[in-house]
Design an enzyme around this catalytic site. Structure first.
Site, PDB file in Angstrom:
ATOM      1  N   ILE A 166      11.186 112.801  60.969  1.00  0.00           N
ATOM      2  CA  ILE A 166      11.941 112.232  59.866  1.00  0.00           C
ATOM      3  C   ILE A 166      11.805 110.703  59.831  1.00  0.00           C
ATOM      4  CG2 ILE A 166      14.196 112.142  58.742  1.00  0.00           C
ATOM      5  CD1 ILE A 166      12.713 114.965  58.929  1.00  0.00           C
ATOM      6  N   ARG A 209     -20.382  87.555  61.788  1.00  0.00           N
ATOM      7  CA  ARG A 209     -21.047  87.944  63.052  1.00  0.00           C
ATOM      8  C   ARG A 209     -22.564  87.982  62.863  1.00  0.00           C
ATOM      9  NH1 ARG A 209     -20.580  89.053  68.600  1.00  0.00           N
ATOM     10  NH2 ARG A 209     -21.871  90.855  69.154  1.00  0.00           N
ATOM     11  N   GLY A 260     -18.067  96.660  69.426  1.00  0.00           N
ATOM     12  CA  GLY A 260     -17.082  96.732  70.522  1.00  0.00           C
ATOM     13  C   GLY A 260     -15.787  96.033  70.172  1.00  0.00           C
ATOM     14  N   GLU A 318       3.573 114.397  53.612  1.00  0.00           N
ATOM     15  CA  GLU A 318       3.694 114.602  52.158  1.00  0.00           C
ATOM     16  C   GLU A 318       2.687 115.650  51.683  1.00  0.00           C
ATOM     17  OE1 GLU A 318       6.165 112.621  51.788  1.00  0.00           O
ATOM     18  OE2 GLU A 318       6.652 112.802  49.671  1.00  0.00           O
TER      19      GLU A 318
END
Ligand SMILES: Cc1cc2nc3c(=O)[nH]c(=O)nc-3n(C[C@H](O)[C@H](O)[C@H](O)COP(=O)(O)OP(=O)(O)OC[C@H]3O[C@@H](n4cnc5c(N)ncnc54)[C@H](O)[C@@H]3O)c2cc1C
Length: 384
Positions: free
Chosen positions: A161, A269, A341, A364
């Site tokens: 709940i 990166r 990583g 749901e």
């Protein structure tokens, strides 16, 4: 996707909410309380601010003390919350569903007493349907309410709940007769009709409460019945039609954020002397992710527009929830992959988004239940 679907007012509302979320919620939920329970007083402060932006308060009409915003605009605002913090989006969603439910079918004396607190962000509601042995099939609910004069006495156990530990009151689905559909809603005030709450630790969403609720001889006046006796099932199903659009927007928010994080990382990166985005296989993944995010958004917007138009939207809401939930899982995983990583460390948000995404296809109505609803719409027969 550009925002051809947003008008100027919606655009301004989304922009100002975004600024608040970046300043106040990002550091609170993604740094200070990341994976840690947010205390109720802290959440109350946040909810007070969010109700001013139209969250929760928006779904209730002005005549009933709300802001009377359409479902689509509310959902656009809600997507921003989910994209910032899926954890925070849960109490916002549950209070929204609770307020909408009370405003639609609760007797006036319960509306007068319980709506204002929800609309101002002071109080919290839980909606208690699921039980240890009852998940996908709410018709089998066992929690029992027995009539005793002017009262009902409730015994049973609810689980999973949302808002449980925060809740000031519960909208509880109880069995009031032996036939499958004989279910009735009652409002249980935590102070006047105490119930025991025990929080559940999960893989994600631990900055908010998901709880077991134990009901032992809880005495509730007949006046706390919501809707007619034995009408809880159709009333719950009609709530699902609207609430699933919000849960679709939760998946959409997680997916969008994962894409944003992946795009940023792929632009920074470097490997093999160039940024990741310049590697075609990474670029291809980003394109797939972006296409799925937009598809999820289009399905979600369509379902919300149908709710606003008063059209039956069971199938469209199921499609939106199913697609957006599954897309969130795939996209969050791709975002982790693009981070290499780093993607599995707490230093990067994608690690959390991947965990968050796992929960959306479960509640749901699971993805399988959405498939069954969509198929029933196609064939006219249920395969449940
Ligand atoms: C984070 C979180 C928050 C939640 N919040 C609430 C809340 O606020 N209030 C509340 O009442 N509940 C809440 N729930 C409960 C949620 O609604 C249930 O978990 C969900 O309905 C699934 O039920 P279950 O977990 O018992 O799974 P089960 O129903 O046991 O299903 C197990 C598996 O079997 C599949 N399955 C079941 N029936 C069929 C079928 N007929 N055909 C094919 N496959 C089937 C399911 O898809 C699933 O994969 C929450 C759950 C979570 C995880």
């Amino acid at each position: 996707m550009g925002h051809i679907f947003r008008n100027d007012i919606q655009e301004m509302a989304v922009d100002s909410l975004r600024r608040y979320l970046a300043e106040a919620i990002e550091p609170l939920y993604n740094v200070e309380y990341r994976d840690r329970f947010v205390p109720k007083d802290v959440l109350q402060g946040v909810m007070r601010a969010l109700t001013d932006f139209g969250l929760v308060s928006g779904v209730v009409s002005e005549a009933q003390g709300g802001l009377g915003i359409d479902w689509l605009t509310g959902m656009m605002l809600f997507e921003e919350i989910a994209a910032t913090s899926a954890d925070l989006s849960v109490p916002v969603a549950i209070n929204t569903f609770g307020a909408s439910f009370l405003a639609q079918i609760a007797p006036a004396h319960l509306q007068d007493r319980y709506l204002p607190g929800l609309l101002s962000g002071e109080t919290f509601v839980s909606i208690a349907v699921s039980e240890p042995d009852v998940g996908s099939n709410p018709a089998a609910i066992r929690t029992r309410a027995r009539r005793d004069g002017d009262d009902w006495i409730i015994n049973g156990e609810k689980t999973w709940i949302s808002n449980g530990a925060y809740s000031d009151f519960l909208i509880c689905t109880c069995r009031t007769g032996d036939a499958p559909g004989q279910l009735t809603h009652f409002l249980l005030d935590r102070t006047e009709h105490p119930y025991e709450v025990r929080d559940i630790h999960k893989v994600a969403f631990n900055s908010q409460s998901t709880a077991q609720i134990f009901l032992s001889d809880v005495r509730v006046p007949h006046a706390n019945m919501i809707g007619e006796e034995n009408r809880a099932l159709p009333n719950t199903l009609s709530l699902f039609e609207r609430s699933r659009v919000y849960v679709a927007a939760q998946g959409l928010g997680i997916a969008r954020r994962a894409l944003e994080e992946a795009v940023r990382y792929a632009g920074e990166r470097k490997q093999f002397g160039k940024v990741l985005a310049q590697h075609q296989l990474v670029a291809g993944q980003l394109a797939d992710m972006a296409t799925k995010v937009d598809a999820a958004r289009l399905l979600t917007y369509r379902a919300a527009e149908m709710v606003d138009a008063g059209l039956p939207a069971e199938i469209e809401a199921a499609m939106a929830k199913y697609f957006a939930a599954e897309a969130a899982v795939v996209i969050a995983r791709q975002a982790v992959q693009i981070h290499g990583g780093n993607g599995i460390t707490r230093e990067f948000l994608v690690e959390k988004l991947a965990r968050d995404s796992l929960l959306i296809p479960i509640y749901e109505g699971t993805s399988q239940i959405q498939q069954l609803i969509i198929a029933r719409g196609l064939t006219g027969v249920g395969a449940f």
